[in-house]
Design an enzyme around this catalytic site. Structure first.
Site, PDB file in Angstrom:
ATOM      1  N   SER A  22      18.700  28.197  13.822  1.00 18.65           N
ATOM      2  CA  SER A  22      20.001  27.997  14.477  1.00 18.65           C
ATOM      3  C   SER A  22      19.865  27.048  15.656  1.00 18.65           C
ATOM      4  O   SER A  22      18.808  26.926  16.271  1.00 18.65           O
ATOM      5  CB  SER A  22      20.519  29.366  14.933  1.00 18.65           C
ATOM      6  OG  SER A  22      21.179  29.308  16.155  1.00 18.65           O
ATOM      7  N   ASN A  23      20.954  26.347  15.927  1.00 18.45           N
ATOM      8  CA  ASN A  23      21.175  25.638  17.196  1.00 18.45           C
ATOM      9  C   ASN A  23      22.398  26.294  17.812  1.00 18.45           C
ATOM     10  O   ASN A  23      23.037  27.126  17.183  1.00 18.45           O
ATOM     11  CB  ASN A  23      21.481  24.161  16.947  1.00 18.45           C
ATOM     12  CG  ASN A  23      20.226  23.327  16.769  1.00 18.45           C
ATOM     13  OD1 ASN A  23      20.120  22.567  15.837  1.00 18.45           O
ATOM     14  ND2 ASN A  23      19.289  23.453  17.670  1.00 18.45           N
TER      15      ASN A  23
ATOM     16  N   LYS B  40      13.525  37.132  18.828  1.00 19.21           N
ATOM     17  CA  LYS B  40      12.777  35.876  18.834  1.00 19.21           C
ATOM     18  C   LYS B  40      12.789  35.294  20.245  1.00 19.21           C
ATOM     19  O   LYS B  40      13.817  35.351  20.929  1.00 19.21           O
ATOM     20  CB  LYS B  40      13.437  34.894  17.859  1.00 19.21           C
ATOM     21  CG  LYS B  40      12.996  33.435  18.041  1.00 19.21           C
ATOM     22  CD  LYS B  40      13.506  32.554  16.922  1.00 19.21           C
ATOM     23  CE  LYS B  40      13.325  31.070  17.246  1.00 19.21           C
ATOM     24  NZ  LYS B  40      13.653  30.192  16.129  1.00 19.21           N
TER      25      LYS B  40
ATOM     26  N   LYS C  72      12.228  31.711  22.293  1.00 20.23           N
ATOM     27  CA  LYS C  72      12.011  30.259  22.262  1.00 20.23           C
ATOM     28  C   LYS C  72      10.887  29.949  23.247  1.00 20.23           C
ATOM     29  O   LYS C  72      11.052  30.121  24.462  1.00 20.23           O
ATOM     30  CB  LYS C  72      13.309  29.554  22.663  1.00 20.23           C
ATOM     31  CG  LYS C  72      13.236  28.071  22.894  1.00 20.23           C
ATOM     32  CD  LYS C  72      12.705  27.251  21.748  1.00 20.23           C
ATOM     33  CE  LYS C  72      13.337  27.548  20.429  1.00 20.23           C
ATOM     34  NZ  LYS C  72      12.900  26.749  19.304  1.00 20.23           N
TER      35      LYS C  72
ATOM     36  N   ASP D 296      18.777  26.054   6.982  1.00 20.58           N
ATOM     37  CA  ASP D 296      19.871  25.803   7.919  1.00 20.58           C
ATOM     38  C   ASP D 296      20.830  24.902   7.160  1.00 20.58           C
ATOM     39  O   ASP D 296      20.487  23.753   6.850  1.00 20.58           O
ATOM     40  CB  ASP D 296      19.339  25.100   9.176  1.00 20.58           C
ATOM     41  CG  ASP D 296      20.448  24.856  10.204  1.00 20.58           C
ATOM     42  OD1 ASP D 296      21.605  24.674   9.789  1.00 20.58           O
ATOM     43  OD2 ASP D 296      20.143  24.820  11.407  1.00 20.58           O
TER      44      ASP D 296
ATOM     45  N   ARG E 203      23.265  15.196  22.436  1.00 17.93           N
ATOM     46  CA  ARG E 203      22.395  16.169  23.097  1.00 17.93           C
ATOM     47  C   ARG E 203      21.156  15.447  23.622  1.00 17.93           C
ATOM     48  O   ARG E 203      20.529  14.685  22.898  1.00 17.93           O
ATOM     49  CB  ARG E 203      21.986  17.234  22.071  1.00 17.93           C
ATOM     50  CG  ARG E 203      21.022  18.251  22.635  1.00 17.93           C
ATOM     51  CD  ARG E 203      20.715  19.335  21.629  1.00 17.93           C
ATOM     52  NE  ARG E 203      19.641  20.178  22.139  1.00 17.93           N
ATOM     53  CZ  ARG E 203      19.106  21.183  21.485  1.00 17.93           C
ATOM     54  NH1 ARG E 203      19.528  21.498  20.287  1.00 17.93           N
ATOM     55  NH2 ARG E 203      18.141  21.896  22.025  1.00 17.93           N
TER      56      ARG E 203
ATOM     57  N   TYR F  22      17.982  36.099  20.171  1.00 17.55           N
ATOM     58  CA  TYR F  22      17.287  34.819  20.406  1.00 17.55           C
ATOM     59  C   TYR F  22      17.178  34.629  21.922  1.00 17.55           C
ATOM     60  O   TYR F  22      18.139  34.251  22.582  1.00 17.55           O
ATOM     61  CB  TYR F  22      18.093  33.690  19.751  1.00 17.55           C
ATOM     62  CG  TYR F  22      17.333  32.406  19.500  1.00 17.55           C
ATOM     63  CD1 TYR F  22      16.187  32.073  20.228  1.00 17.55           C
ATOM     64  CD2 TYR F  22      17.761  31.504  18.530  1.00 17.55           C
ATOM     65  CE1 TYR F  22      15.502  30.892  19.980  1.00 17.55           C
ATOM     66  CE2 TYR F  22      17.084  30.318  18.276  1.00 17.55           C
ATOM     67  CZ  TYR F  22      15.954  30.021  19.002  1.00 17.55           C
ATOM     68  OH  TYR F  22      15.283  28.850  18.765  1.00 17.55           O
TER      69      TYR F  22
ATOM     70  N   ASP G  37       8.547  30.937  18.977  1.00 15.46           N
ATOM     71  CA  ASP G  37       8.665  29.584  18.414  1.00 15.46           C
ATOM     72  C   ASP G  37       8.358  28.545  19.488  1.00 15.46           C
ATOM     73  O   ASP G  37       9.236  28.168  20.260  1.00 15.46           O
ATOM     74  CB  ASP G  37      10.107  29.402  17.894  1.00 15.46           C
ATOM     75  CG  ASP G  37      10.378  27.984  17.403  1.00 15.46           C
ATOM     76  OD1 ASP G  37       9.421  27.193  17.271  1.00 15.46           O
ATOM     77  OD2 ASP G  37      11.561  27.677  17.131  1.00 15.46           O
ATOM     78  N   PRO G  38       7.106  28.076  19.567  1.00 16.49           N
ATOM     79  CA  PRO G  38       6.759  27.062  20.580  1.00 16.49           C
ATOM     80  C   PRO G  38       7.119  25.628  20.177  1.00 16.49           C
ATOM     81  O   PRO G  38       6.699  24.682  20.866  1.00 16.49           O
ATOM     82  CB  PRO G  38       5.245  27.215  20.743  1.00 16.49           C
ATOM     83  CG  PRO G  38       4.808  28.255  19.783  1.00 16.49           C
ATOM     84  CD  PRO G  38       5.918  28.503  18.821  1.00 16.49           C
ATOM     85  N   ASN G  39       7.864  25.473  19.089  1.00 15.01           N
ATOM     86  CA  ASN G  39       8.297  24.132  18.648  1.00 15.01           C
ATOM     87  C   ASN G  39       7.163  23.125  18.648  1.00 15.01           C
ATOM     88  O   ASN G  39       7.290  22.009  19.187  1.00 15.01           O
ATOM     89  CB  ASN G  39       9.469  23.625  19.498  1.00 15.01           C
ATOM     90  CG  ASN G  39      10.802  24.196  19.032  1.00 15.01           C
ATOM     91  OD1 ASN G  39      11.521  24.767  19.828  1.00 15.01           O
ATOM     92  ND2 ASN G  39      11.119  24.086  17.745  1.00 15.01           N
TER      93      ASN G  39
ATOM     94  N   ASN H 247      10.799  25.409  10.866  1.00 12.52           N
ATOM     95  CA  ASN H 247      11.961  24.544  10.690  1.00 12.52           C
ATOM     96  C   ASN H 247      11.599  23.138  11.160  1.00 12.52           C
ATOM     97  O   ASN H 247      12.461  22.322  11.457  1.00 12.52           O
ATOM     98  CB  ASN H 247      13.190  25.049  11.459  1.00 12.52           C
ATOM     99  CG  ASN H 247      13.011  25.035  12.962  1.00 12.52           C
ATOM    100  OD1 ASN H 247      12.365  25.914  13.504  1.00 12.52           O
ATOM    101  ND2 ASN H 247      13.581  24.042  13.659  1.00 12.52           N
TER     102      ASN H 247
ATOM    103  N   HIS I 178      22.334  31.417  17.994  1.00 14.13           N
ATOM    104  CA  HIS I 178      22.529  31.203  19.435  1.00 14.13           C
ATOM    105  C   HIS I 178      23.867  31.786  19.901  1.00 14.13           C
ATOM    106  O   HIS I 178      24.215  31.662  21.063  1.00 14.13           O
ATOM    107  CB  HIS I 178      22.582  29.697  19.754  1.00 14.13           C
ATOM    108  CG  HIS I 178      21.281  28.953  19.715  1.00 14.13           C
ATOM    109  ND1 HIS I 178      20.427  28.963  18.658  1.00 14.13           N
ATOM    110  CD2 HIS I 178      20.703  28.126  20.638  1.00 14.13           C
ATOM    111  CE1 HIS I 178      19.393  28.178  18.912  1.00 14.13           C
ATOM    112  NE2 HIS I 178      19.535  27.662  20.113  1.00 14.13           N
TER     113      HIS I 178
ATOM    114  N   GLU J 159       6.424  30.972  14.566  1.00 14.73           N
ATOM    115  CA  GLU J 159       7.234  29.839  14.084  1.00 14.73           C
ATOM    116  C   GLU J 159       6.732  28.534  14.700  1.00 14.73           C
ATOM    117  O   GLU J 159       6.659  28.404  15.926  1.00 14.73           O
ATOM    118  CB  GLU J 159       8.692  30.107  14.472  1.00 14.73           C
ATOM    119  CG  GLU J 159       9.683  29.099  13.921  1.00 14.73           C
ATOM    120  CD  GLU J 159      11.120  29.508  14.243  1.00 14.73           C
ATOM    121  OE1 GLU J 159      11.433  30.719  14.170  1.00 14.73           O
ATOM    122  OE2 GLU J 159      11.919  28.623  14.589  1.00 14.73           O
TER     123      GLU J 159
ATOM    124  N   HIS K 141      18.959  22.670  28.188  1.00 13.96           N
ATOM    125  CA  HIS K 141      20.307  22.521  27.622  1.00 13.96           C
ATOM    126  C   HIS K 141      21.276  22.015  28.692  1.00 13.96           C
ATOM    127  O   HIS K 141      21.242  22.457  29.837  1.00 13.96           O
ATOM    128  CB  HIS K 141      20.831  23.868  27.120  1.00 13.96           C
ATOM    129  CG  HIS K 141      20.234  24.312  25.825  1.00 13.96           C
ATOM    130  ND1 HIS K 141      20.916  25.101  24.926  1.00 13.96           N
ATOM    131  CD2 HIS K 141      19.024  24.079  25.258  1.00 13.96           C
ATOM    132  CE1 HIS K 141      20.151  25.335  23.873  1.00 13.96           C
ATOM    133  NE2 HIS K 141      18.987  24.731  24.059  1.00 13.96           N
TER     134      HIS K 141
END
Ligand code: GKR
Ligand code: MG
Length: 428
Positions: free
Chosen positions: A327-328, A196, A198, A299, A408, A142, A227-229, A275, A355, A252, A25
């Site tokens: 969420s973001n 959770k 990330k 969302d 971003r 989170y 959540d490993p995206n 998501n 977040h 997730e 970020h």
């Protein structure tokens, strides 16, 4: 009632150096505040992610927004679709699971119109969504792997006088102990009842160890999610998922795509949430055909607004999916909208992601909405029940102007730490 003015204000809120699958970020999270003003002097407000694609798309919609009746959402939505086309470009940032500008334009307009309606009839947005089923909406902690440091004005430095959550928000968290310390601080401060993490940042073994350490620290009464995206292959997801059977409330997006998720789902008893693989109404037939997940994270920013999120919830009920919320980074206007949605959604089955604890600035009167006992109390209304603090909005806009960020780009930020770093969608 007629909309006579639309004000669009990009803002930047301080954000710590949080790590995720797409990188790091930036010191500021970008958001956009959209206000609609009516001919009878009412103002409705909404907040969406900030990006140059959104800035262009909302300007394109302006022509049909001005003059529209905020009490007729179907008509306004139809006009926006006809005028702008429904397939506006994806937000072009390095976060590949981000969504197109079109749904975010719909979201901004829908939320601001609901806020206007609420103000016109002196009722809450939750009432307009069908009625209040819960006055207090549960959120989940989170956790993020992170480098030491705060964001925004504080840059990558830290405030040595900080204590409690403010100190933990600045501290590094790069291993299981760091994650457990972060969890203890955030739970102590806000009373969250579920947690959770990330993931998708470090090797799966390290992240599995963090989840087991959280289980050890908090016991089986605190539901856990990771959540490993989608950074894990199907094989890795099955292996990791088996190691975490009995530890997780849900897993997730371990892997990418509906087929991949369906293969993982067949091999595990832990429910899968997404998501990433089911992110729009067009994805629902594939979700049902393949059985790609058990839970969909709605969302309202990415599904086209609060009414659309309620529609999604109805589909979830029909097709046996649970509903949670993605969420973001966001401010209090978004948190208020999320809370109205959570208050009105009949089949909300999980604590929602937020977040919000990572931010310390906001643009609403009163400073910040409170999270107590893991819940946000439904703002009383009318409408969303939040008012813009004009001075704070001006400061956040000034931050946006000065920070120079327009989109971003977590990979770009990551390269400041690790030169040459590149996003890789599936690493392990
Ligand atoms: O803020 O770094 C982040 C998250 O990784 C966010 O971008 C994700 O969209 O929280 C999100 C998720 O659940 O995938
Ligand atoms: Mg996710």
């Amino acid at each position: 009632m007629k909309i006579v003015e639309m004000q669009v204000t990009p803002i930047a809120l301080g954000d710590p150096p949080l790590l995720n699958a797409a990188g790091l970020h930036a010191p500021y999270a970008l958001r956009t505040v959209v206000e609609l003003v009516t001919d009878n002097g009412l103002r409705g407000v909404a907040e969406v992610p900030g990006s140059s694609a959104f800035a262009r798309a909302i300007e394109q919609a302006r022509e049909v927004v001005i003059g529209a009746d905020p009490l007729n959402w179907h008509a306004l939505k139809g006009k926006v679709a006809a005028h702008c086309g429904t397939k506006s470009a994806r937000i072009d940032d390095a976060t590949p699971w981000n969504h197109g500008a079109y749904v975010q334009v719909l979201s901004a307009l829908n939320v601001a119109c609901l806020d206007l309606m609420g103000r016109a009839f002196n009722v809450t947005v939750a009432a307009l969504l069908g009625g209040v089923l819960r006055e207090r909406v549960p959120y989940s902690a989170y956790l993020f792997y992170k480098h030491e440091g705060a964001g925004g004005e504080l840059g990558f430095g830290t405030d040595p006088r900080a204590t409690g959550w403010a100190a933990a928000r600045q501290a590094a968290a790069l291993d299981p102990d760091g994650i457990v310390n972060q969890a203890r601080a955030v739970v102590r401060e806000f009373g969250f009842k579920s947690i959770k993490l990330k993931g998708g940042v470090f090797e799966p073994a390290q992240e599995i160890a963090a989840m087991k350490a959280l289980r050890e620290a908090f016991g089986p009464g605190v539901p856990l999610r990771i959540d490993p995206n989608a950074r894990w292959s199907v094989e890795t997801s099955i292996k990791a998922g088996r190691e975490l059977e009995g530890v997780l409330e849900y897993l997730e997006d371990p892997t990418s795509g509906q087929e991949g998720m369906a293969a993982v789902r067949r091999a595990l008893t832990t429910p899968l949430a997404t998501n990433m693989c089911t992110t729009s109404f067009e994805d629902l037939p594939g979700s049902v055909r393949l059985g790609s997940e058990d839970i969909i994270l709605t969302d309202h920013h990415f599904w086209g607004g609060l009414n659309a999120a309620m529609e999604l919830a109805a589909h979830c009920r029909t097709f046996g999916r649970g509903v949670s919320m993605h969420s973001n980074n966001h401010g209090g206007i978004s948190l208020a909208a999320m809370t109205h949605l959570g208050a009105a959604m009949p089949n909300l089955s999980f604590a929602l992601d937020t977040h919000y604890p990572w931010q310390w600035e906001d643009v609403i009167v009163g400073g910040r909405l409170r999270i107590e006992d893991g819940c946000v109390a439904l703002p009383k209304g009318p409408g969303l029940g939040v008012e813009l603090d004009r001075a704070a909005l001006a400061r956040a806009h000034e931050n946006f102007r000065r920070c120079g960020l327009k989109d971003r780009d977590d990979a770009f930020e990551m390269r400041k730490k690790i030169p040459g770093w590149k996003f890789q969608s599936m690493c392990w």
